[in-house]
Design a protein around this motif. Sequence first.
Motif, mmCIF file in Angstrom:
data_model
loop_
_atom_site.group_PDB
_atom_site.id
_atom_site.type_symbol
_atom_site.label_atom_id
_atom_site.label_comp_id
_atom_site.label_asym_id
_atom_site.label_seq_id
_atom_site.Cartn_x
_atom_site.Cartn_y
_atom_site.Cartn_z
ATOM 1 N N GLU A 255 0.827 -1.194 0.000
ATOM 2 C CA GLU A 255 0.000 0.000 0.000
ATOM 3 C C GLU A 255 0.872 1.259 0.000
ATOM 4 O OE1 GLU A 255 -2.657 -0.882 3.354
ATOM 5 O OE2 GLU A 255 -4.147 -1.578 1.898
ATOM 6 N N LEU A 256 0.314 2.387 0.431
ATOM 7 C CA LEU A 256 0.979 3.681 0.279
ATOM 8 C C LEU A 256 2.340 3.755 0.959
ATOM 9 C CD1 LEU A 256 -1.995 6.176 0.710
ATOM 10 C CD2 LEU A 256 -1.055 5.181 -1.380
ATOM 11 N N ASP A 257 2.487 3.129 2.125
ATOM 12 C CA ASP A 257 3.761 3.230 2.845
ATOM 13 C C ASP A 257 4.900 2.610 2.035
ATOM 14 O OD1 ASP A 257 2.600 0.709 3.172
ATOM 15 O OD2 ASP A 257 3.529 0.382 5.137
ATOM 16 N N GLN A 258 4.646 1.447 1.455
ATOM 17 C CA GLN A 258 5.696 0.785 0.676
ATOM 18 C C GLN A 258 5.906 1.458 -0.682
ATOM 19 O OE1 GLN A 258 6.531 -3.415 1.052
ATOM 20 N NE2 GLN A 258 4.524 -3.669 2.011
ATOM 21 N N ILE A 259 4.838 1.920 -1.283
ATOM 22 C CA ILE A 259 4.974 2.639 -2.550
ATOM 23 C C ILE A 259 5.805 3.901 -2.350
ATOM 24 C CG2 ILE A 259 3.696 3.925 -4.322
ATOM 25 C CD1 ILE A 259 1.467 1.786 -3.992
ATOM 26 N N ALA A 260 5.630 4.564 -1.231
ATOM 27 C CA ALA A 260 6.422 5.763 -0.924
ATOM 28 C C ALA A 260 7.906 5.417 -0.829
ATOM 29 C CB ALA A 260 5.944 6.389 0.383
ATOM 30 N N LYS A 261 8.230 4.312 -0.160
ATOM 31 C CA LYS A 261 9.631 3.908 -0.011
ATOM 32 C C LYS A 261 10.250 3.525 -1.356
ATOM 33 C CE LYS A 261 8.840 2.107 4.664
ATOM 34 N NZ LYS A 261 8.733 0.859 5.480
ATOM 35 N N ILE A 262 9.478 2.820 -2.166
ATOM 36 C CA ILE A 262 9.978 2.415 -3.492
ATOM 37 C C ILE A 262 10.204 3.644 -4.362
ATOM 38 C CG2 ILE A 262 9.376 1.183 -5.615
ATOM 39 C CD1 ILE A 262 7.849 -0.833 -3.773
ATOM 40 N N ALA A 263 9.254 4.571 -4.335
ATOM 41 C CA ALA A 263 9.386 5.791 -5.133
ATOM 42 C C ALA A 263 10.618 6.582 -4.721
ATOM 43 C CB ALA A 263 8.128 6.644 -4.987
ATOM 44 N N LYS A 264 10.854 6.703 -3.430
ATOM 45 C CA LYS A 264 12.028 7.444 -2.954
ATOM 46 C C LYS A 264 13.317 6.750 -3.364
ATOM 47 C CE LYS A 264 14.078 9.730 1.030
ATOM 48 N NZ LYS A 264 15.438 9.409 0.594
#
Length: 340
Positions: A255-264
């Motif tokens: 979800e959003l937490d992991q997508i944020a880490k991948i994007a960064k």
Amino acid sequence: MEAQGYPRGSCATETPEGLKPACQVTLKYEGGLWFRLIEAIHLSRPEDYLSIYQSGCNHTCLKCHSWYFTQKATGTWMSTDRIAKIVADYAERITVKEPKWRATMWHATDLCRHCGMCVLTGERHPLCPNVLKPYQVVLSPQGWGPARNIVAFTGGDIACIAEFYAQAAEKIKKECSDIWVLLETNGYGLTPRNLEILASGGVDSFWLDIKAYDEEVYRKLCGTTNKWILEAPKLIVDMGFTLEALTLYIPGWVELDQIAKIAKLIADVDKSIPFTILAFFPEYKLRDVRPPTLHEMIAAYYVAKNNGLENVKLGNVSVFAKSESDMELLVNLIGVKAIG
């Protein structure tokens, strides 16, 4: 992989004799040639390139949408010579020639929306990019669109045996030098040594599927670690390959937490790397998991943008935008160019 100090992936593949490693039952080397079990080869949509669907994989992903041939040894044995000849035949049908930096799936939707209206009715879809002439839009087993000068290895993934892909790329380039060779990969086999082998054979680009950021989630979802997969973006870019990345939004899993880490992670390598967030749809062993909603996907788009990425698209749009009003909202909030 083991010879390079990396453990074997989750590569058990179904055969009539029981479970065996993918590289032993879907790949072989005879008379100086590599042979691979291939399920199908055709011009794919919405990628708009020639896709080679491979049997066998070094992951056992619970959500795999190609499980019936990636988790089972099935298909037709093809040598790298045979594959190169098929690609050469495809080269005669190419309608769009891309530069190397566009040797991606991500850039396909810049060209076409795959409705076929310009051919069938002479009119354009309201979301048409208005880039192609009707003669450049052709029919394939998966629908309408252009035929780009790209060939992709997809489906099962055993990039850990880089020598096969290197030989295939080399033979493809000998047959048709203006074809780009793309690997759609989970990244498990992309060790520094294997990347050197792939570069020497002429592989041009990678579609890197980062399935999760947190290792515990990754192990549950894919059966193996993602430790060096998270290092792959920098290695790929540093070696001069073209790179695009994607992540699947899976409610309750990614979800959003992991997508944020991948994007960064990706943005820290290069903010301009194309990134696609695909909507999960129930399949294989996750049939009881719901797909993401329209609002969840829009939130994921902004999370990726807010973590530094400049080129973000949402994919599998029909999964979460099911009405005309959904599409209007999507276009108004993120724009046509961000809809993959």
